[in-house]
Design a protein around this motif. Structure first.
Motif, short mmCIF file in Angstrom:
data_model
loop_
_atom_site.label_atom_id
_atom_site.label_comp_id
_atom_site.label_asym_id
_atom_site.label_seq_id
_atom_site.Cartn_x
_atom_site.Cartn_y
_atom_site.Cartn_z
N PHE A 1 0.85 -1.31 0.06
CA PHE A 1 0.08 0.06 -0.12
C PHE A 1 0.80 1.09 -0.29
N HIS A 2 2.04 1.03 0.59
CA HIS A 2 2.95 2.38 0.72
C HIS A 2 3.29 2.74 -0.89
N ILE A 3 3.72 1.47 -1.43
CA ILE A 3 4.32 1.82 -2.73
C ILE A 3 2.95 2.33 -3.82
N VAL B 1 2.47 7.92 -12.80
CA VAL B 1 2.28 6.93 -12.03
C VAL B 1 3.22 5.78 -12.48
N LEU B 2 3.61 5.61 -13.79
CA LEU B 2 4.21 4.36 -14.16
C LEU B 2 5.80 4.38 -14.05
N ASN B 3 6.19 5.78 -14.36
CA ASN B 3 7.61 6.05 -13.98
C ASN B 3 7.98 6.31 -12.38
N ALA B 4 7.09 6.18 -11.92
CA ALA B 4 7.28 6.11 -10.39
C ALA B 4 7.32 4.84 -9.62
N ALA B 5 7.08 3.75 -10.34
CA ALA B 5 6.78 2.82 -9.80
C ALA B 5 8.33 2.02 -9.18
N GLN B 6 9.37 2.22 -10.08
CA GLN B 6 10.69 1.66 -9.76
C GLN B 6 11.12 2.35 -8.36
N PRO B 7 11.27 3.84 -8.35
CA PRO B 7 11.81 4.31 -7.50
C PRO B 7 10.99 4.38 -6.09
N CYS B 8 9.36 4.01 -6.36
CA CYS B 8 8.74 4.03 -4.96
C CYS B 8 9.02 2.41 -4.41
N LEU B 9 9.11 1.41 -5.53
CA LEU B 9 9.37 0.14 -4.90
C LEU B 9 10.82 0.20 -4.22
N GLN B 10 11.71 0.85 -4.66
CA GLN B 10 13.33 0.96 -4.02
C GLN B 10 13.17 1.63 -2.66
#
Length: 257
Positions: A146-148, A158-167
């Protein structure tokens, strides 16, 4: 381990540590604050076991079931993004001891009998990819999901934020694992499962965000959720109300996709 108001509490604790000369958690603490009380091992590594024990002592009566909130949504739907960022995530952050959240990214998509493009989404191909990325993240990251998702939906892209949000929120999960899920059979299986869940709604959904409480949908609860979800969750919880369940609801504009 779930603890209500965890983020706010730890900001308070950190402020108290600065004022009293106490040091921050040492570099050996490799976990974000949202996970500090997830297990005894993590609490010890992050030097916050005393604070976690104190917070645990104030948890609500576990014999009373939490309010189950399920959100059916689309990753690029503006109204869904507003609901997640302004209502659902803030409410869960404060009341996660008395509520559970299930995220179902699919919404108004359609499942098609085509091998190379089995889904059609309301906001195009990027949304289908966003839905699948979020479905894979939910499947792979557990407590951090949920945080991610909130991090992604809060971003301009939204899509480009996926990898940094995961990290940021799940550093132990590699992006290659998520990418393999999205581009492999698992991603399609997860999206098919979300499609089945969405089609099984009764009454059938007519828009998103579509929110159910304890497995049921009513227009009255939807209206309340869009205005003040925190107030509604407090109202639906059958146990002793936590201190956060005070104050008046704030009316917000609502919209749908």
């Amino acid at each position: 381990m779930k603890l209500s108001g965890l983020l706010a509490v730890f900001l308070f604790l950190c402020a108290g540590q600065r004022s009293s000369g106490m040091s921050h958690p040492k570099p050996s603490c490799r976990y974000p604050p949202s996970q500090w009380c997830r297990s005894l091992e993590i609490a010890i590594a992050c030097k916050v076991q005393k604070q976690c024990m104190e917070l645990n002592a104030t948890r609500p009566n576990q014999s009373v079931p939490p309010v189950s909130v399920t959100l059916y949504y689309e990753s690029l739907c503006p109204a869904c993004r507003v609901f997640i960022t302004q209502q659902l995530f803030p409410t869960w952050t404060i009341l996660q001891d008395i509520m559970t959240v299930t995220l179902v990214p699919y919404g108004n998509a359609k499942e098609l009998p085509l091998p190379n493009s089995p889904f059609a989404c309301q906001h195009g191909v990027p949304e289908c990819r966003g839905n699948m990325i979020e479905a894979c993240i939910i499947h792979l990251t557990g407590h951090s999901a949920f945080h991610i998702i909130h991090c992604m939906e809060s971003a301009a892209d939204v899509l480009n934020a996926a990898q940094p949000c995961l990290q940021l929120h799940a550093p132990s999960v590699s992006w290659s694992t998520v990418d393999s899920c999205v581009n492999g059979g698992l991603g399609y299986q997860l999206m098919h499962a979300n499609a089945v869940m969405t089609r099984a709604l009764s009454p059938a959904h007519t828009h998103v965000p579509w929110v159910t409480f304890n497995g049921e949908y009513t227009e009255e609860n939807e209206d309340k959720a869009m205005s003040s979800l925190l107030h509604l969750v407090c109202q639906l919880y059958k146990g002793v109300k936590p201190p956060a369940c005070t104050g008046a609801p704030v009316k917000l504009d609502r919209s749908f996709c």
